[in-house]
Design a protein around this motif. Structure first.
Motif, PDB file in Angstrom:
ATOM      1  N   ILE A  26       0.867  -1.173   0.000  1.00 25.47           N
ATOM      2  CA  ILE A  26       0.000   0.000   0.000  1.00 25.47           C
ATOM      3  C   ILE A  26       0.904   1.222   0.000  1.00 25.47           C
ATOM      4  CG2 ILE A  26      -1.796   1.260   1.253  1.00 25.47           C
ATOM      5  CD1 ILE A  26      -2.406  -1.482   2.681  1.00 25.47           C
ATOM      6  N   VAL A  27       0.711   2.099  -0.974  1.00 30.35           N
ATOM      7  CA  VAL A  27       1.550   3.291  -1.052  1.00 30.35           C
ATOM      8  C   VAL A  27       0.653   4.525  -1.076  1.00 30.35           C
ATOM      9  CG1 VAL A  27       1.700   3.206  -3.566  1.00 30.35           C
ATOM     10  CG2 VAL A  27       3.472   4.368  -2.285  1.00 30.35           C
ATOM     11  N   THR A  28       1.141   5.597  -0.475  1.00 30.88           N
ATOM     12  CA  THR A  28       0.372   6.840  -0.455  1.00 30.88           C
ATOM     13  C   THR A  28       1.275   8.012  -0.828  1.00 30.88           C
ATOM     14  OG1 THR A  28      -1.210   8.149   0.827  1.00 30.88           O
ATOM     15  CG2 THR A  28       0.708   7.288   2.020  1.00 30.88           C
ATOM     16  N   HIS A  29       0.755   9.238  -0.751  1.00 30.88           N
ATOM     17  CA  HIS A  29       1.479  10.365  -1.348  1.00 30.88           C
ATOM     18  C   HIS A  29       2.581  10.945  -0.469  1.00 30.88           C
ATOM     19  CE1 HIS A  29      -0.728  13.300   1.143  1.00 30.88           C
ATOM     20  NE2 HIS A  29      -1.834  12.663   0.840  1.00 30.88           N
ATOM     21  N   TYR A  30       3.462  11.724  -1.121  1.00 32.72           N
ATOM     22  CA  TYR A  30       4.546  12.450  -0.476  1.00 32.72           C
ATOM     23  C   TYR A  30       3.973  13.403   0.573  1.00 32.72           C
ATOM     24  CZ  TYR A  30       9.110  14.670  -0.100  1.00 32.72           C
ATOM     25  OH  TYR A  30      10.311  15.118   0.366  1.00 32.72           O
ATOM     26  N   ASN A  31       4.737  13.668   1.634  1.00 33.78           N
ATOM     27  CA  ASN A  31       4.239  14.466   2.764  1.00 33.78           C
ATOM     28  C   ASN A  31       2.882  13.928   3.221  1.00 33.78           C
ATOM     29  OD1 ASN A  31       6.464  16.104   2.797  1.00 33.78           O
ATOM     30  ND2 ASN A  31       5.512  17.761   1.613  1.00 33.78           N
ATOM     31  N   PRO A  32       2.840  12.671   3.632  1.00 34.81           N
ATOM     32  CA  PRO A  32       1.565  12.032   3.951  1.00 34.81           C
ATOM     33  C   PRO A  32       0.838  12.747   5.090  1.00 34.81           C
ATOM     34  CG  PRO A  32       3.420  10.664   4.665  1.00 34.81           C
ATOM     35  CD  PRO A  32       3.990  11.766   3.838  1.00 34.81           C
ATOM     36  N   ASP A  33      -0.454  12.987   4.877  1.00 28.40           N
ATOM     37  CA  ASP A  33      -1.289  13.640   5.892  1.00 28.40           C
ATOM     38  C   ASP A  33      -2.122  12.584   6.620  1.00 28.40           C
ATOM     39  OD1 ASP A  33      -3.148  12.905   3.998  1.00 28.40           O
ATOM     40  OD2 ASP A  33      -3.610  14.951   3.348  1.00 28.40           O
ATOM     41  N   LEU A  57       3.936   1.538   2.541  1.00 24.92           N
ATOM     42  CA  LEU A  57       5.133   2.282   2.143  1.00 24.92           C
ATOM     43  C   LEU A  57       4.816   3.767   2.078  1.00 24.92           C
ATOM     44  CD1 LEU A  57       6.861  -0.123   1.657  1.00 24.92           C
ATOM     45  CD2 LEU A  57       4.867  -0.491   0.200  1.00 24.92           C
ATOM     46  N   LEU A  58       5.661   4.573   2.713  1.00 30.53           N
ATOM     47  CA  LEU A  58       5.461   6.021   2.688  1.00 30.53           C
ATOM     48  C   LEU A  58       6.638   6.668   1.949  1.00 30.53           C
ATOM     49  CD1 LEU A  58       4.567   6.433   6.489  1.00 30.53           C
ATOM     50  CD2 LEU A  58       2.952   6.251   4.573  1.00 30.53           C
ATOM     51  N   PRO A  59       6.374   7.640   1.065  1.00 28.56           N
ATOM     52  CA  PRO A  59       7.490   8.320   0.371  1.00 28.56           C
ATOM     53  C   PRO A  59       8.415   9.042   1.355  1.00 28.56           C
ATOM     54  CG  PRO A  59       5.419   8.748  -0.752  1.00 28.56           C
ATOM     55  CD  PRO A  59       5.070   8.073   0.552  1.00 28.56           C
ATOM     56  N   CYS A  75       5.237   0.856   9.261  1.00 27.20           N
ATOM     57  CA  CYS A  75       5.323   1.545   7.965  1.00 27.20           C
ATOM     58  C   CYS A  75       6.791   1.658   7.573  1.00 27.20           C
ATOM     59  CB  CYS A  75       4.760   2.964   8.046  1.00 27.20           C
ATOM     60  SG  CYS A  75       2.990   3.056   8.292  1.00 27.20           S
ATOM     61  N   ILE A  76       7.060   1.554   6.278  1.00 29.34           N
ATOM     62  CA  ILE A  76       8.423   1.727   5.792  1.00 29.34           C
ATOM     63  C   ILE A  76       8.473   3.035   5.010  1.00 29.34           C
ATOM     64  CG2 ILE A  76      10.275   0.716   4.443  1.00 29.34           C
ATOM     65  CD1 ILE A  76       8.687  -1.984   4.762  1.00 29.34           C
ATOM     66  N   ALA A  77       9.241   3.996   5.544  1.00 31.65           N
ATOM     67  CA  ALA A  77       9.331   5.298   4.878  1.00 31.65           C
ATOM     68  C   ALA A  77      10.566   5.333   3.990  1.00 31.65           C
ATOM     69  CB  ALA A  77       9.383   6.419   5.914  1.00 31.65           C
ATOM     70  N   PHE A  78      10.377   5.774   2.753  1.00 33.46           N
ATOM     71  CA  PHE A  78      11.467   5.773   1.762  1.00 33.46           C
ATOM     72  C   PHE A  78      12.638   6.643   2.195  1.00 33.46           C
ATOM     73  CE2 PHE A  78      13.460   7.575  -2.071  1.00 33.46           C
ATOM     74  CZ  PHE A  78      13.914   6.404  -2.658  1.00 33.46           C
ATOM     75  N   ASP A  79      12.368   7.744   2.912  1.00 36.27           N
ATOM     76  CA  ASP A  79      13.473   8.630   3.300  1.00 36.27           C
ATOM     77  C   ASP A  79      14.373   7.993   4.356  1.00 36.27           C
ATOM     78  OD1 ASP A  79      11.546   8.762   5.273  1.00 36.27           O
ATOM     79  OD2 ASP A  79      11.722  10.920   5.613  1.00 36.27           O
ATOM     80  N   ARG A  80      13.906   6.930   5.012  1.00 37.92           N
ATOM     81  CA  ARG A  80      14.739   6.275   6.029  1.00 37.92           C
ATOM     82  C   ARG A  80      15.213   4.895   5.587  1.00 37.92           C
ATOM     83  NH1 ARG A  80      12.076   8.373  11.705  1.00 37.92           N
ATOM     84  NH2 ARG A  80      12.168  10.561  11.096  1.00 37.92           N
ATOM     85  N   LYS A  81      14.317   4.171   4.866  1.00 36.09           N
ATOM     86  CA  LYS A  81      14.662   2.802   4.446  1.00 36.09           C
ATOM     87  C   LYS A  81      14.316   2.630   2.973  1.00 36.09           C
ATOM     88  CE  LYS A  81      13.818   0.686   8.981  1.00 36.09           C
ATOM     89  NZ  LYS A  81      12.937  -0.211   9.758  1.00 36.09           N
ATOM     90  N   GLY A  82      15.066   3.345   2.130  1.00 36.54           N
ATOM     91  CA  GLY A  82      14.764   3.390   0.705  1.00 36.54           C
ATOM     92  C   GLY A  82      14.755   2.034   0.031  1.00 36.54           C
ATOM     93  N   LEU A 109       9.496   6.832  -4.779  1.00 35.27           N
ATOM     94  CA  LEU A 109       8.865   5.534  -5.064  1.00 35.27           C
ATOM     95  C   LEU A 109       8.277   5.488  -6.477  1.00 35.27           C
ATOM     96  CD1 LEU A 109       6.920   5.026  -1.681  1.00 35.27           C
ATOM     97  CD2 LEU A 109       9.080   3.952  -2.366  1.00 35.27           C
ATOM     98  N   GLU A 110       8.413   6.610  -7.217  1.00 33.74           N
ATOM     99  CA  GLU A 110       7.686   6.730  -8.486  1.00 33.74           C
ATOM    100  C   GLU A 110       7.972   5.593  -9.463  1.00 33.74           C
ATOM    101  OE1 GLU A 110       7.915  10.547 -10.384  1.00 33.74           O
ATOM    102  OE2 GLU A 110       6.618   9.912 -12.039  1.00 33.74           O
TER     103      GLU A 110
END
Ligand SMILES: [Mn+2]
Length: 341
Positions: A26-33, A57-59, A75-82, A109-110
């Motif tokens: 499951i992926v969602t948008h950059y700067n997730p709200d 997965l979070l950007p 959650c796996i955030a791309f900025d920490r665990k790319g 993640l694009e």
């Protein structure tokens, strides 16, 4: 529950897809709200309860007021665990895309999202790109989280919405509907919220976790901003706030600290237009909020290189802070005159 968020054809396709256990990402948008994280984690809990493997997965990492949500620590955030984030997407059989509808909204993640063989889109933003095999797009829905509830019920999986899923989904609805105050809030929204409450949401805990997460320095920046950096022009129905880099530094600015500041101007009686200017190292950020028919998206598009919605838009300028504000002031009389109250 019959809902425009869950059309029969897409529901049938998704039901077929989930007929056997799947590896879901499951992926969602950059700067997730709140809606991005809430809908993603809500769906994660439901999919797992229904026997699927699921990861979120979070950007990039969301603000701290969302990090208490049940399941967040997984959650796996791309900025920490790319690398890990990319490999989860590559190894998934089904990729759910939540609360965004263009692949350029997911940051690093694009490419992985573009390469995923089977995408399912669930989103409420305008003009979706045709990026998914199965698309749920309802621009009237107040939140993607509300759509997830409708879709889960339509799939016959409602029994799997436990207290954790309900808490995440309720959080998404509360944050995206402005605590049930925006025009997108319907009686259906209230029924969905009531259903989630019956499933164990502790609403006081949710609201306190979201709203009462200020650092002292952030609250002092707000006080300073309203006291020293806001000018009100009653004759133009407008309030303007401008913060310099030095102002921000003085109050130990962290990303997200000025979130919502622009709305204070709009809360003044008689004010229909609120402007917020914030100096950044490389540009000046501009946010406009308005009431009624005062359309700020076109104005921002014409003058401040941005866009948004009729009553909420954002842009930027390469001018100095002083020059950007001065230019805005000079444009104001004609803009207001063209949109009488
Ligand atoms: Mn949303």
């Amino acid at each position: 529950m019959l809902s425009p968020s869950a059309p029969a054809e897409a529901i049938a396709a998704l039901r077929d897809l989930l007929a056997s256990p799947k590896r879901c990402a499951i992926v969602t948008h950059y700067n997730p709200d709140g809606d991005a994280v809430g809908s993603s984690l809500g769906l994660l809990h439901v999919l797992r309860a229904a026997g699927h493997d699921a990861r979120v997965l979070l950007p990039n990492t969301p603000p701290s007021f969302l990090q208490w949500l049940p399941g967040y620590t997984e959650c796996i955030a791309f900025d920490r665990k790319g690398e890990e984030a990319l490999s989860v997407i590559r190894n998934s059989e089904v990729l759910f895309c939540l609360d965004f509808n263009r692949t350029d909204r997911v940051g690093g993640l694009e490419q992985a999202v573009k390469d995923a063989p089977l995408r399912v889109l669930i989103d409420h933003h305008q003009d979706p790109d045709p990026l998914a095999r199965i698309t749920f797009s309802d621009t009237e829905a107040c939140a993607t989280s509300q759509m997830v509830v409708d879709i889960v019920h339509a799939l016959g999986l409602g029994e799997h919405i436990g207290a954790n899923a309900a808490t995440c989904l309720y959080t998404g609805i509360v944050t995206d509907s402005g605590s049930f105050r925006f025009g997108s809030t319907t009686s259906h929204t209230m029924r969905v919220a009531a259903d989630l409450m019956d499933r164990g949401v502790r609403i006081t805990q949710v609201h306190e976790s979201i709203m009462d997460d200020n650092r002292e320095s952030r609250l002092k920046l707000l006080g300073f901003t309203l006291n020293e950096r806001m000018e009100v022009h009653p004759e133009l129905d407008t309030a303007i706030i401008a913060l310099s880099l030095a102002d921000l530094k003085r109050f130990s600015f962290q990303a997200g600290d000025t979130e919502g500041f622009v709305n204070y101007g709009l809360s003044i009686r008689g004010i229909r237009l609120a402007a917020f200017f914030m100096e950044r190292p490389d540009m000046v950020k501009v946010s406009l909020r308005s009431k009624g028919d005062l359309a700020v998206d076109r104005f921002v598009n014409e003058h401040f290189n941005g866009g948004g919605h009729r009553n909420a838009a954002g842009g930027q300028s390469k001018e100095s802070l002083k020059d950007a504000v001065a230019r805005f002031r000079s444009l104001l009389p004609a803009f207001i005159a063209a949109h009488p109250a």
